[in-house]
Design a protein around this motif. Structure first.
Motif, PDB file in Angstrom:
ATOM      1  N   SER B 443       0.830  -1.216   0.000  1.00 54.58           N
ATOM      2  CA  SER B 443       0.000   0.000   0.000  1.00 54.58           C
ATOM      3  C   SER B 443       0.858   1.257   0.000  1.00 54.58           C
ATOM      4  O   SER B 443       0.406   2.317  -0.415  1.00 54.58           O
ATOM      5  N   VAL B 496       0.603  -8.462  -4.485  1.00 54.10           N
ATOM      6  CA  VAL B 496      -0.183  -7.443  -5.185  1.00 54.10           C
ATOM      7  C   VAL B 496      -1.591  -7.958  -5.468  1.00 54.10           C
ATOM      8  O   VAL B 496      -2.581  -7.235  -5.304  1.00 54.10           O
ATOM      9  N   SER B 497      -1.685  -9.208  -5.845  1.00 53.26           N
ATOM     10  CA  SER B 497      -2.999  -9.766  -6.134  1.00 53.26           C
ATOM     11  C   SER B 497      -3.859  -9.763  -4.865  1.00 53.26           C
ATOM     12  O   SER B 497      -5.050  -9.422  -4.913  1.00 53.26           O
ATOM     13  N   ARG B 500      -4.993  -6.210  -4.246  1.00 46.92           N
ATOM     14  CA  ARG B 500      -6.089  -5.819  -5.146  1.00 46.92           C
ATOM     15  C   ARG B 500      -7.408  -6.389  -4.673  1.00 46.92           C
ATOM     16  O   ARG B 500      -8.429  -5.701  -4.660  1.00 46.92           O
ATOM     17  N   ASN B 501      -7.395  -7.667  -4.278  1.00 49.18           N
ATOM     18  CA  ASN B 501      -8.636  -8.272  -3.805  1.00 49.18           C
ATOM     19  C   ASN B 501      -9.121  -7.612  -2.515  1.00 49.18           C
ATOM     20  O   ASN B 501     -10.314  -7.433  -2.311  1.00 49.18           O
ATOM     21  N   SER B 503      -8.738  -4.567  -1.705  1.00 47.17           N
ATOM     22  CA  SER B 503      -9.265  -3.219  -1.952  1.00 47.17           C
ATOM     23  C   SER B 503     -10.734  -3.256  -2.371  1.00 47.17           C
ATOM     24  O   SER B 503     -11.407  -2.237  -2.394  1.00 47.17           O
ATOM     25  N   LYS B 504     -11.224  -4.469  -2.677  1.00 42.25           N
ATOM     26  CA  LYS B 504     -12.638  -4.561  -3.060  1.00 42.25           C
ATOM     27  C   LYS B 504     -13.557  -4.539  -1.842  1.00 42.25           C
ATOM     28  O   LYS B 504     -14.774  -4.447  -1.986  1.00 42.25           O
TER      29      LYS B 504
END
Ligand code: FAD
Ligand code: FAD
Lengths: 664, 664
Positions: B443, B496-497, B500-501, B503-504
């Protein structure tokens, strides 16, 4: 507090009828009834208590096992138990004993390999336990390679006897259960020698100990091979060593159903086909698979209940902390094991059918399905026992520190279970046999010989080599045909890829040896496919009981998606899946965990285990863990005195700085 | 035969100088010299024998441990051993004892958390063992969640004392080693309460037992918590329980380096930074990583030597059978563990450097690297202990049936080792901390805050997200930069994956909980990268000795290619590798096994373990396995009599069909 059910709230959450699930787990209403009755009979009888087992010295432990085994027999006789009930009783006594080998190996060996005459002579004695027998195959130097056994049985035509001998130290029999201290007889495997010619390994009934005073007969050296893994655990068994110094037995004690030695010393084959032995092997392996589901389900039951009792972190405003079963990491380790226990149960059930099928075919002299049945049972034995051994230890870790206490039941369960990975065929050696069968199957594709049974999918090899997954959203992973194709394609492609690599070697044996690690992976893929497909098949049946089928569908999904995620490398490497589809499988898996959660306690209640059988404070039905852990601690022998033995002799001089300089 | 080296032929095959490798393994010529001398001193002293350990009852076992621990202390004093030598001696005695906690936790807690005054008062007593201390943190109800501990220490300003109390059953201290029967004192962690206000958990020095007669002081209930996993094993330790009924201690027994309570009952922080405690944590975890390499190397040494002795199948024309170490399946299970032992050794060595670095920075009030050091040591503790626990059991299985005997040494090694996955931080809980740190790091990318140390690679995130492997042939996998990029890309992409998940989710904590199983996988990938990179770094150094560096390069290759193959799903799913490249890695791995094979015995000889320390008949230096197994069997207590206890009482009546119908 006694009588309070601390897990009542959990039980209320269940979305299915537990009683119906108990029937599914047991296999039938009848089996459930018998299991329930017999397990309570054992649990209620203080003669069968086992909570002190891990604290006993070897001698106390062993004497206690003899007591229990003989008492169990007495109860069986007194209560006129049927064979089914008797075997359930031994199961619920839950303590390895010489009787396991007597009933499980000695009697079947005579039944399977003895002539009618031999059966008539020996079986009645064995059935009444007037003799106690064991199965003496393995030697100090040879286990997996049975053909390499060194013990000899040389026919002496002058006296019409066999001379059993242990020519080397490594030829000492080593491991047979029940041999060390108890058995009066053994089926001994030895190289048959007539007239200087070695005919390979055959079985012989040999008396070991006097029926009068239990001392070893002349020429026989016998004893226990010593402590094994764990406290309690398999140390209740007298795995033994055995040496023969030219011990003579009558000719008619060679097991002669398949081959014979005549009075003149001629060796000949009977017309009974050799393949008959495979029937027994399928049977034994089927029981091992069923035992795997029992052992794993015990561990899962303990870890699941304790995970609902145990709270750690996450308290909000002084409220209760989070039950550890609510952590997704805990779920992702525990629920696949819960699903595996069910999966192994159903594949075990299917193996019962296979055994009947094989037996019927053998009787009709149809040997065509034997290689497939042999490979399939070898693979399932290997797969289920390895997963169960690992799974028990994972359950122990899931209980944090308290799982390390013997009172959790998990250490003993692990220690007593792990040899299942080694006996009845080392798991790696078995997978290599599966791989050999798969390579043969692949090589015969296109020759017109249709692969049958568990390799039938290879018949669709062209499609399986080309297809790719249609999965587009997470829920697509709930479709059985999508799943079946994925597991079939993976298994087929791995086998074919091995076969292609093998074909590059001039010497196929050399290639097989060189590529054996890859071949084992292909074999595992094939075996996982079998388990998945039998679980899916099970769900095609009518399964009564409110919500029961739905739960099993969820567990089935957990099982295959867990495998898919764990082995996603295989699915991606064979290009059947793309990364996106693999990720969707993982998403769906996570969603299924959430569906399992409210049902978790009820799903382990469905095993219908008594607290006695579980033998675990952490797994208590009522969840009353902490007071009982505390109580149990005080029973340790070290707590008999406040000041420990060794204080006056060693500790006090140290603390008082009065250590003499002489040796302590 | 005594005196014959059955492995001499194997030793001759080695392609490197074993003596030089011994220095590499030990860390320096000096450490090797000390270890060699002290291990022989222990091995040659019959007072330290341990071959009967698994046969002793709990009481005998425990008394024996007290004897050994006190005798060891006497030898340390008599021989004027240095601190280094003394700690080596305790290591080679190889038996968990109260002294481990005294030296390893009690003394460091006082050093780290006590004021100068407190140190001056307590340390001299502890150093002379005039008092014996333990570390009492965990309670029946709380382990991982230290902040949830329930024991209270309430300040009473009238008497200038703390009142230590156990308000609930679950607040009982539970697990502390050395507490049950031996310790006179403990550092007790309790909630500090002044004037009705709860200041959270603090440490207090509490005397538990009379220094005159060892009885518990008034208000104190103390005892052993009972048997733990395995025979011998950790049962030499008196893990204990402890309850306080309003026990009073003087105010100056609160450990006051970081925060204090004044005479008036005011709670205040000192100007010593709280972060100081992290220094100790890094130190303790470093020792755990080094211990992992020791435990794993012991198991590997046993399994490797036995695999060279054991022969099974493959005899041609009556010649000897194949050594099982020649089977590729055996190699593919064993050699990665051999490589892991070396890998963990080197990462442990690096952690020593990290500890010095952290200490120096703390002294300079530089706390910037602490979060990274904390995450990195947490992750390495988790990774190495889990792999070691699994690896020991795998080594046991690699020994077939005989590995199940206590005389193989492997069951006890496993049972004594596994709690390392739980204590000093449950391994899953630790990986979640690593994951949290990784998510924070991701982040902050692009905010100008450069990631340092073991997450420095995240600074190259753009490249790592886009690149793909250049590998075209198997040998390309021997290039360190190819390998580093692969492991960095995999770890970075998985983090990173996850980010990203995450952040949902609207609520990040909810997202973290929901995705925690994936986060743990990302954390593992990161930790494996650290181990691989430190192994590769090690090879950049100058390493003297003929062929030594070459061997380490081979082992390093085995280590990373084994990981790559095992986790190929990660590499493929993140699209850094294509299936072909993954297959090439596997080909190269197979080729490396062949290179390890002739050096395997010498590579385990380099650990320089005495037969005493190994404690295994299968792992004997001379390979003289079978006669010694046979000899050892006879020492089992069951073999003291020919006819077992229980024959006359139970077996004879059974065999003679004279079972009375009364209860047995
Ligand atoms: C608790 C217990 C109870 C037992 N009870 C009995 C009993 O009642 N009666 C009886 O007769 N026996 C009994 N046994 C013995 C058991 O059947 C053998 O231990 C088993 O068959 C394995 O053989 P092994 O010990 O020789 O292993 P080994 O074959 O020596 O295995 C050692 C290693 O070599 C590997 N290996 C061996 N061959 C190959 C190959 N061809 N290719 C690749 N790798 C190979 C194995 O995978 C393993 O890793 C018992 C054993 C145990 C542990
Ligand atoms: C041999 C041994 C020696 C010990 N010696 C000492 C000693 O000398 N002194 C001392 O004070 N203590 C000692 N301990 C105690 C030890 O420190 C604790 O057992 C350890 O901290 C683990 O805590 P726990 O047992 O409460 O596990 P729990 O936290 O109850 O773990 C149970 C399960 O919950 C999971 N879990 C817990 N929290 C979370 C979370 N937030 N998210 C996801 N999952 C979670 C864990 O992963 C685990 O699967 C010892 C323990 C052992 C086994």
């Amino acid at each position: 507090m006694e009588g309070v059910d601390y897990l009542a709230g959990e039980r209320k959450k269940a979305e299915f009828d537990v009683e119906s699930m108990k029937i599914v787990w047991a296999g039938s209403r009848h089996v459930l009834e018998v299991s329930d009755r017999i397990s309570k009979l054992v649990a209620d009888d203080p003669a069968f208590r086992k909570d002190d087992r891990t604290m006993l010295s070897r001698k106390e432990l062993f004497k206690n096992t003899i007591r229990k085994a003989v008492y169990a027999w007495k109860r069986i006789v007194e209560l006129h138990l049927s064979e089914e009930e008797a075997s359930r009783l031994r199961f619920y006594v839950d303590e390895p004993a010489f009787t396991d080998l007597h009933w499980g190996m000695f009697v079947p060996a005579i039944k399977g390999q003895g002539t009618d005459e031999q059966q008539q002579k020996w079986l009645p004695l064995a059935y009444k336990m007037q003799i106690i027998g064991c199965y003496a195959q393995t030697e100090l130097g040879h286990g997996s390679n049975v053909q390499g056994l060194e013990t000899t049985a040389t026919f002496d035509p002058r006296t019409d006897e066999f001379v059993i001998n242990s020519p080397t130290l490594t030829s000492s029999k080593w491991w047979p259960g029940g041999l060390g201290k108890v058995s009066t007889h053994a089926v001994v495997y030895a190289r048959l020698i007539t007239d200087g010619k070695d005919h390979g390994v055959h079985g012989f009934i040999v008396q070991l100990r006097s029926l009068e005073d239990h001392t070893p007969l002349p020429g026989i050296t016998v004893g226990d091979i010593g402590m094994k893994f764990g406290n309690g655990a398999y140390n209740t068994m007298d795995n033994g060593l055995l040496r023969f110094d030219h011990v003579r037995i009558p000719r008619n004690q060679m097991l002669m159903r398949v081959s014979q030695v005549t009075r003149e010393g001629k060796y000949k084959q009977s017309d009974v086909p050799r393949q008959l032995v495979y029937g027994t092997m399928v049977y034994v392996r089927q029981t091992i698979v069923v035992d795997a589901s029992s052992a794993l389900s015990k561990a899962v039951c303990i870890a699941t209940r304790y995970s609902a009792v145990r709270r750690q972190f996450g308290s909000q405003n002084g409220g209760p902390e989070t039950q550890v079963i609510d952590y997704k990491t805990q779920q992702s380790r525990l629920f696949p094991l819960l699903a595996s226990a069910y999966a192994f149960r159903f594949v075990g059930e299917w193996l019962k059918w296979l055994y009947t099928d094989v037996t019927q075919r053998l009787q009709a002299n149809d040997f065509s399905t034997l290689p497939e049945a042999h490979a399939c049972t070898a693979g399932l034995k290997s797969l289920t026992t390895s997963a169960t051994a690992d799974g028990i230890e994972e359950c122990r870790k899931l209980c944090g520190g308290h799982g390390y206490l013997c009172s959790s039941g998990l250490p003993e369960l692990f220690a007593v279970y792990v040899p299942a990975c080694t006996y009845e065929g080392d798991n790696t050696v078995l997978l290599l046999q599966v791989a050999r069968f798969l390579m043969k199957t692949v090589s015969q594709l296109g020759t017109g010989k249709q692969p049958v049974g568990t390799v039938a999918y290879m018949g669709r090899i062209e499609h399986l080599m080309q297809c790719s997954s249609n999965v587009q959203k997470a829920e697509d992973w709930l479709k059985p045909n999508q799943v079946m194709e994925a597991f079939e394609a993976r298994a087929a492609r791995m086998s074919v890829s091995c076969a292609r690599n093998l074909s590059k070697y001039a010497n196929p044996e050399e290639g097989f040896a060189e590529l054996s690690a890859d071949l084992v992976e292909a074999a595992v893929a094939h075996c996982q496919l079998i388990v998945v497909s039998k679980f899916i098949d099970k769900l095609q049946q009518d399964i009564p009981g409110e919500g029961v089928k739905r739960q099993l569908e969820v567990l089935c999904g957990v099982y295959y998606l867990y495998l898919l995620h764990k082995h996603q490398g295989d699915f991606l490497a064979t290009r059947y899946l793309n990364p996106k589809q693999a990720a969707l499988a993982n998403d769906q898996l996570r969603a299924l965990y959430t569906q399992v959660r409210p049902n978790a306690i009820a799903l382990v209640d469905a095993f219908n285990y008594t607290d006695h059988f579980l033998g675990s404070i952490l797994g208590r039905y009522d969840g009353n863990v902490y007071p009982k852990l505390y109580e149990a601690a005080w029973k340790d022998p070290l707590n008999e005195t406040v000041v420990p033995d060794g204080y006056h002799e060693y500790l006090r001089p140290l603390l008082k700085q009065q250590l003499p300089s002489a040796r302590l």
